[in-house]
Design an enzyme around this catalytic site. Structure first.
Site, PDB file in Angstrom:
ATOM      1  N   GLU A 197      -9.575  -1.419   5.198  1.00  0.00           N
ATOM      2  CA  GLU A 197     -10.242  -1.323   6.423  1.00  0.00           C
ATOM      3  C   GLU A 197     -11.490  -1.790   6.490  1.00  0.00           C
ATOM      4  O   GLU A 197     -11.883  -2.570   5.387  1.00  0.00           O
ATOM      5  CB  GLU A 197     -10.698   0.443   6.422  1.00  0.00           C
ATOM      6  CG  GLU A 197      -9.590   1.089   6.159  1.00  0.00           C
ATOM      7  CD  GLU A 197      -8.558   1.376   7.729  1.00  0.00           C
ATOM      8  OE1 GLU A 197      -8.559   0.595   8.459  1.00  0.00           O
ATOM      9  OE2 GLU A 197      -8.159   2.578   7.712  1.00  0.00           O
ATOM     10  N   ASP A 219       0.917  -1.472   0.311  1.00  0.00           N
ATOM     11  CA  ASP A 219      -0.136   0.003   0.105  1.00  0.00           C
ATOM     12  C   ASP A 219       0.819   1.344  -0.039  1.00  0.00           C
ATOM     13  O   ASP A 219       1.914   1.330   0.156  1.00  0.00           O
ATOM     14  CB  ASP A 219      -0.983  -0.089   1.142  1.00  0.00           C
ATOM     15  CG  ASP A 219      -0.265  -0.317   2.484  1.00  0.00           C
ATOM     16  OD1 ASP A 219       0.962  -0.112   2.593  1.00  0.00           O
ATOM     17  OD2 ASP A 219      -1.057  -0.812   3.547  1.00  0.00           O
ATOM     18  N   HIS A 268      -7.412  -4.340  10.018  1.00  0.00           N
ATOM     19  CA  HIS A 268      -6.952  -4.111   8.513  1.00  0.00           C
ATOM     20  C   HIS A 268      -5.678  -4.716   8.270  1.00  0.00           C
ATOM     21  O   HIS A 268      -4.934  -5.157   8.947  1.00  0.00           O
ATOM     22  CB  HIS A 268      -7.061  -2.621   8.338  1.00  0.00           C
ATOM     23  CG  HIS A 268      -5.837  -1.712   8.617  1.00  0.00           C
ATOM     24  ND1 HIS A 268      -5.827  -0.703   9.511  1.00  0.00           N
ATOM     25  CD2 HIS A 268      -4.456  -2.155   8.725  1.00  0.00           C
ATOM     26  CE1 HIS A 268      -4.811  -0.283   9.556  1.00  0.00           C
ATOM     27  NE2 HIS A 268      -3.671  -0.964   9.147  1.00  0.00           N
ATOM     28  N   ASN A 285      -7.917  -2.463  14.042  1.00  0.00           N
ATOM     29  CA  ASN A 285      -9.291  -2.875  13.619  1.00  0.00           C
ATOM     30  C   ASN A 285      -9.242  -4.012  12.481  1.00  0.00           C
ATOM     31  O   ASN A 285     -10.202  -4.231  12.019  1.00  0.00           O
ATOM     32  CB  ASN A 285      -9.604  -1.378  12.927  1.00  0.00           C
ATOM     33  CG  ASN A 285      -9.071  -1.052  11.770  1.00  0.00           C
ATOM     34  OD1 ASN A 285      -7.982  -1.743  11.220  1.00  0.00           O
ATOM     35  ND2 ASN A 285      -9.497   0.107  11.167  1.00  0.00           N
TER      36      ASN A 285
HETATM   37  C1  GLP Z   1      -0.457   0.459   8.369  1.00  0.00           C
HETATM   38  C2  GLP Z   1      -0.295  -0.164   7.176  1.00  0.00           C
HETATM   39  C3  GLP Z   1      -0.142  -1.841   7.311  1.00  0.00           C
HETATM   40  C4  GLP Z   1       0.226  -2.186   8.579  1.00  0.00           C
HETATM   41  C5  GLP Z   1      -0.445  -1.907   9.693  1.00  0.00           C
HETATM   42  C6  GLP Z   1      -0.027  -2.187  11.144  1.00  0.00           C
HETATM   43  O1  GLP Z   1      -1.415   1.309   8.623  1.00  0.00           O
HETATM   44  N1  GLP Z   1      -0.879   0.129   6.138  1.00  0.00           N
HETATM   45  O2  GLP Z   1       0.366  -2.351   6.127  1.00  0.00           O
HETATM   46  O3  GLP Z   1       0.391  -3.729   8.582  1.00  0.00           O
HETATM   47  O4  GLP Z   1      -0.915  -0.641   9.658  1.00  0.00           O
HETATM   48  O5  GLP Z   1       1.073  -1.390  11.177  1.00  0.00           O
HETATM   49  P1  GLP Z   1       2.093  -1.404  12.531  1.00  0.00           P
HETATM   50  O6  GLP Z   1       2.694  -2.811  12.151  1.00  0.00           O
HETATM   51  O7  GLP Z   1       2.938  -0.344  12.540  1.00  0.00           O
HETATM   52  O8  GLP Z   1       1.424  -1.650  13.852  1.00  0.00           O
END
Ligand code: GLP
Length: 251
Positions: free
Chosen positions: A151, A78, A146, A144
């Site tokens: 989302e 992403d 995702h 949440n």
């Molecule tokens: C972000 C990214 C995801 C990631 C997730 C968790 O917003 N878009 O690809 O896996 O949220 O992030 P983190 O590993 O920093 O908790």
């Protein structure tokens, strides 16, 4: 691995999902052991965020010990819409500086979603297909549920597209924007759930209690767009590498 035992209600989650529970400081190395199997020239789907940082560090260490990584091809999950790819907060910059450059992967073999149109999204899907599909996809999980920026509400048939970010996600990511929610982009381009599920293998990394509710319901709850990570239950080959806090039941 330390003597951490799998919570009994998680063993086994399903015939197609392995859960490896390990101490937080071991997650990177354990996950890197799985990811290293696509070297020297596989197609690797990479996640950003803090969860996989230790995994990338462990891969870089393995490269110094002789693992050939230069021939890997990378596809990111992403990207924020509206950040130029030389902005240090962009996922393009993350993939370049944290993954590709230290692993010796040339820029021509690195793709990150870019743009904001349906044509841009379709071009990304085409690029993945032309590479022969993703051999192994690394994913984190949002609080949440995702995956990528899919989302809650994102269905199993979604493909790469522009999405509106939940406010909770923007709050969680505000730390990278001087803590200022107003500076966090409101939209992103993300691989869809179907795009992610098309990868041949998936490795999910998670640590910390903040992920427990989302991760447990993804693994044990109903398969539903309310928790997009739950669609991983439909994938034939998922490895979850998580610490005990990320799997702990609420008390
Ligand atoms: C972000 C990214 C995801 C990631 C997730 C968790 O917003 N878009 O690809 O896996 O949220 O992030 P983190 O590993 O920093 O908790």
């Amino acid at each position: 691995m330390t003597g951490v035992t799998l919570p009994t209600d998680l063993a086994p989650v399903s015939a197609t999902t392995r859960v490896v529970v390990c101490a937080p400081e071991e997650i990177g190395d354990v996950a890197a052991g799985v990811v290293a199997t696509v070297a020297p020239d596989g197609v690797l789907g990479v996640a950003t965020g803090s969860s996989p940082l230790a995994l990338y560090a462990a891969l870089i260490r393995r490269r110094t010990e002789g693992l050939a990584t230069e021939g890997l091809r990378l596809f990111a999950l992403d990207e924020y819409v509206g950040l130029p790819d030389d902005d240090p907060r962009s996922y393009a910059a993350y993939v370049r500086s944290v993954i590709a450059e230290p692993l010796g992967i040339p820029a021509a073999h690195v793709r990150v979603p870019s743009g904001s149109t349906a044509a841009d999204a379709a071009a990304y899907e085409r690029a993945i297909a032309e590479a022969g599909g993703v051999d192994l996809q690394i994913v984190g999980i949002g609080r949440n549920g995702h995956i990528g920026f899919n989302e809650p509400g994102s269905d199993a048939d979604t493909r790469t597209r522009v999405v509106t970010l939940d406010e909770s996600t923007r709050r969680a990511n505000a730390e990278h924007f001087d803590g200022d929610l107003a500076r966090v982009p409101t939209h992103a381009m993300t691989q869809g759930v179907a795009t992610i599920l098309a990868a041949r293998r998936i490795v999910l990394v998670a640590s910390g209690a903040a992920k427990a509710a989302a991760l447990r319901s993804a693994l044990l709850g109903p398969v539903t767009a309310d928790n997009p990570a739950s669609f991983l239950q439909r994938h034939p080959d998922v490895t979850v590498v998580a610490d005990p806090d990320a799997l702990r039941e609420d008390r």
